[in-house]
Design an enzyme around this catalytic site. Structure first.
Site, PDB file in Angstrom:
ATOM      1  N   HIS A 106       1.023  -1.106   0.014  1.00  0.00           N
ATOM      2  CA  HIS A 106       0.014  -0.167   0.130  1.00  0.00           C
ATOM      3  C   HIS A 106       0.756   1.358  -0.028  1.00  0.00           C
ATOM      4  O   HIS A 106       2.095   1.291   0.552  1.00  0.00           O
ATOM      5  CB  HIS A 106      -0.654   0.198   1.312  1.00  0.00           C
ATOM      6  CG  HIS A 106      -1.730  -1.069   1.457  1.00  0.00           C
ATOM      7  ND1 HIS A 106      -1.378  -2.155   2.319  1.00  0.00           N
ATOM      8  CD2 HIS A 106      -3.199  -1.332   1.360  1.00  0.00           C
ATOM      9  CE1 HIS A 106      -2.262  -3.019   2.464  1.00  0.00           C
ATOM     10  NE2 HIS A 106      -3.255  -2.422   1.740  1.00  0.00           N
ATOM     11  N   ASP A 109       2.458   2.005   3.266  1.00  0.00           N
ATOM     12  CA  ASP A 109       3.365   1.043   4.055  1.00  0.00           C
ATOM     13  C   ASP A 109       4.774   1.605   3.704  1.00  0.00           C
ATOM     14  O   ASP A 109       5.645   1.264   4.415  1.00  0.00           O
ATOM     15  CB  ASP A 109       3.269  -0.245   3.114  1.00  0.00           C
ATOM     16  CG  ASP A 109       1.889  -1.012   3.385  1.00  0.00           C
ATOM     17  OD1 ASP A 109       1.203  -0.510   4.101  1.00  0.00           O
ATOM     18  OD2 ASP A 109       1.549  -1.677   2.471  1.00  0.00           O
TER      19      ASP A 109
HETATM   20  C1  XLS Z   1      -7.526  -6.891   4.210  1.00  0.00           C
HETATM   21  C2  XLS Z   1      -7.154  -7.126   2.664  1.00  0.00           C
HETATM   22  C3  XLS Z   1      -6.068  -6.079   2.512  1.00  0.00           C
HETATM   23  C4  XLS Z   1      -5.601  -6.035   0.961  1.00  0.00           C
HETATM   24  C5  XLS Z   1      -4.945  -5.128   0.466  1.00  0.00           C
HETATM   25  O1  XLS Z   1      -8.184  -7.550   4.533  1.00  0.00           O
HETATM   26  O2  XLS Z   1      -6.769  -8.356   2.554  1.00  0.00           O
HETATM   27  O3  XLS Z   1      -4.796  -6.648   2.998  1.00  0.00           O
HETATM   28  O4  XLS Z   1      -5.090  -7.254   0.361  1.00  0.00           O
HETATM   29  O5  XLS Z   1      -5.487  -3.829   0.734  1.00  0.00           O
END
Ligand code: XLS
Ligand code: NI
Ligand code: NI
Length: 441
Positions: A106, A109
Site C-alpha cells: 500500500h 506502507d
Molecule cells: C484486508 C485485505 C488487504 C488487501 C490490500 O483484509 O486483505 O490486506 O489485500 O489492501
C-alpha cells in the site's frame, strides 16, 4: 543474490535454499524448489511468490486488547524518510534471503503518511526513487500496488462510496498517487480492496448512489492509468465484511456481477484471498473456481483463517489438504492471469523473534509447493479427471448433447421425461474423490 542496506537486519539467517524433504534444516525449503517443473512451468513461474509489505514490515502485532509486541529495528529513527529507507532495506533483505521475486504494498506502507497530502506525495516520490534503485540492484519486482483508503480516519464513512464528495475527491487523489507510484516501480498489477466500501447501517445508506460512485472511481482510475501507459491488470479483492458490517465486494460472484454491470470486465480481474473466502462462508477453492469460470482468476492473497472463530486472522497457510483442492482448480484453469501468490499473512502476536517471519514464509511456500505437486499427480496419475468427466457423460451424445447445444425446448424435456423410466440413482462418489487426495499427498 542477497541485497542488504548498510546494516543487516536479519542477522544469522542466510539465503533460504531448497534442500528437499529429507533436510533437517528449519531454514530450508522442503518442497518449494523454484526451478522444478510442474505441468510444463517452473514453480517460480506458477506462483510468483510475493511478500506483503504491510504485514511483514509495518504490522507490529497490535490487537484490540493491546499494543504491538514487535519492535522493528528499522523503526528506530525519528525521521520518517530514514525510517522508510531502513524499512525498504529490511524488505529487500528478507525478500532476497527467501529467494522470492516480488512484493506487494500500500502507498502508506512504504513511508508514513503526513497530515498534508502534497507532503505525503513528496515522501512517496522520494521513497519511490530509493526503492527503484534497490530494484535495479536486485531482481525484485512489484506484483501489485494499492492505495490504503481505509486506515486514515477521514475514510470512516467510506472512500469512493463516501456520502461527502470532498472525501471521494481525497480518495481519488490518493489513488492517483498510488497508481503513479506503482507505475514508477514497474508494478505488474494494481489492486482495489474496498476496506470501507460498504455500510454499517442500511438506514443511513443510499446503496444505488454508492455503487454508482464506486464504479465511477474504478473507471476513471482505469482510464488514468491506461492513459499513462499502464498495461497491467486491475484486481478487485472481494471480502464480505471487516471492517464494514457489509462490504460491496462481498465475494467473487458479487464482484463479477458488479464488474459486468458497470462494463469493467475487460480491465479488471479478481484477487482471491483465502481468509476472505472463508469469511464469506465459501471455501478457497470455490472462490477460485467461480473467478476462473468468468476468466477472472487474476491473483491470490494466501493465508488462512481459524476454524474456531469467524475473524480475518490472516495466518500463514499450512493446510495441505485445503491448498491441494485449490491447486487442482488452479492447474485446471491454467493458473493466474497476471498475478501471483502474495502472502497476505502475519505471524502471531507472540512470535517475536526475527527468524519467525522466515519460518512463516517457508511454511507457506512449502504448503503451496507440496499442494501443487500433489495436484499434478492427481491430475496426471489418478482416475480423478475421468471419474468426474464420467458423471456428465449423459451429455456426450443423444438428447443430452442436444440440450447442451440449445436444440431442446422445455416441451421437448417434458416429452423425453414422460416417455422414459424414472432415472436410476447414480452415486456422487464424494468419499472416493476425497481419498484420492489423501493417496497422493
Ligand atoms: C484486508 C485485505 C488487504 C488487501 C490490500 O483484509 O486483505 O490486506 O489485500 O489492501
Ligand atoms: Ni485480508
Ligand atoms: Ni488481501
Amino acid at each position: 543474490m542477497i541485497v542488504t542496506g548498510d546494516k543487516e537486519f536479519y542477522k544469522g539467517v542466510g539465503k533460504v535454499n531448497y534442500e528437499g524433504k529429507e533436510s533437517d534444516n528449519p531454514l530450508a525449503y522442503k518442497y518449494y524448489n523454484p526451478d522444478q517443473l510442474v505441468m510444463g512451468k517452473t514453480m517460480r513461474e506458477h506462483f510468483k511468490f510475493a511478500i506483503a509489505y504491510w504485514h511483514s514490515f509495518c504490522g507490529q502485532g497490535a490487537d484490540p486488547f493491546g499494543p504491538g509486541t514487535q519492535k522493528f529495528p528499522w523503526d528506530e529513527s525519528n525521521d520518517p524518510m530514514q525510517r522508510a529507507r531502513n524499512k525498504a532495506d529490511a524488505a529487500f533483505e528478507l525478500i532476497t534471503k527467501l529467494g522470492f521475486d516480488y512484493f506487494c504494498f500500500h502507498d502508506v506502507d512504504l513511508v508514513d503518511e503526513s497530515d498534508n497530502l502534497i507532503e505525503t506525495e513528496k515522501r512517496l516520490h522520494k521513497i519511490g526513487d530509493y526503492i527503484s534503485q534497490k530494484k535495479k540492484d536486485s531482481d525484485v519486482k512489484v506484483l501489485w500496488g494499492t492505495a490504503n483508503c481505509f486506515s486514515n480516519p477521514i475514510y470512516m464513512n467510506g472512500a469512493a462510496t463516501n456520502p461527502d464528495f470532498g472525501v471521494v475527491a481525497r480518495a481519488g487523489a490518493q489513488i492517483k498517487m498510488a497508481l503513479d507510484l506503482t507505475m514508477a516501480l514497474g508494478g505488474e498489477n494494481y489492486v482495489f480492496w474496498g476496506g470501507r466500501e460498504g455500510y454499517m447501517s442500511l438506514l443511513n445508506t443510499n446503496i444505488n448512489k454508492e455503487l454508482d460512485h464506486m464504479a465511477k472511481m474504478l473507471s476513471i482510475a482505469r482510464d488514468y492509468a491506461r492513459g499513462q501507459g499502464f498495461k497491467g491488470t486491475f484486481f478487485i479483492e472481494p471480502k464480505p465484511m471487516e471492517p464494514m458490517k457489509h462490504q460491496y465486494d462481498f465475494d467473487a460472484a458479487t464482484a463479477i456481477g458488479f464488474l459486468r454491470a458497470y462494463g469493467l470486465q475487460k480491465d479488471f480481474k479478481l484477487n482471491i484471498e483465502v481468509n476472505h473466502a472463508t469469511l464469506a462462508q465459501h471455501s478457497f477453492e470455490h472462490e477460485l473456481a467461480i473467478a476462473a469460470h468468468s476468466g477472472m482468476l487474476g491473483s491470490i492473497d494466501a493465508n488462512r483463517g481459524d476454524n474456531q472463530n469467524g475473524w480475518d486472522t490472516d495466518q500463514f497457510p499450512i493446510n495441505i489438504y485445503e491448498v491441494t483442492e485449490a491447486m487442482l482448480v488452479f492447474l485446471q484453469s491454467g493458473g493466474l492471469q497476471g498475478g501471483g501468490i502474495n502472502f497476505d499473512a502475519k505471524i502471531r502476536r507472540n512470535s517475536t523473534d526475527l527468524d519467525d517471519i522466515f519460518h512463516a514464509h517457508i511454511g507457506g511456500a512449502d504448503t503451496f509447493a507440496r499442494a501443487i505437486l500433489t495436484a499434478e499427480k492427481i491430475l496426471t496419475q489418478s482416475e480423478f479427471l475421468k471419474l468426474r468427466k464420467d458423471r456428465y457423460n449423459s451429455f456426450d451424445s443423444g438428447s443430452g448433447k442436444q440440450f447442451e447445444s440449445g436444440k431442446l425446448t422445455l416441451e421437448n424435456l417434458y416429452e423425453i421425461a414422460s416417455n422414459s423410466k424414472s432415472p436410476k440413482k447414480i452415486s456422487g462418489k464424494q468419499e472416493l474423490f476425497e481419498n484420492i487426495i489423501n493417496q497422493f499427498i
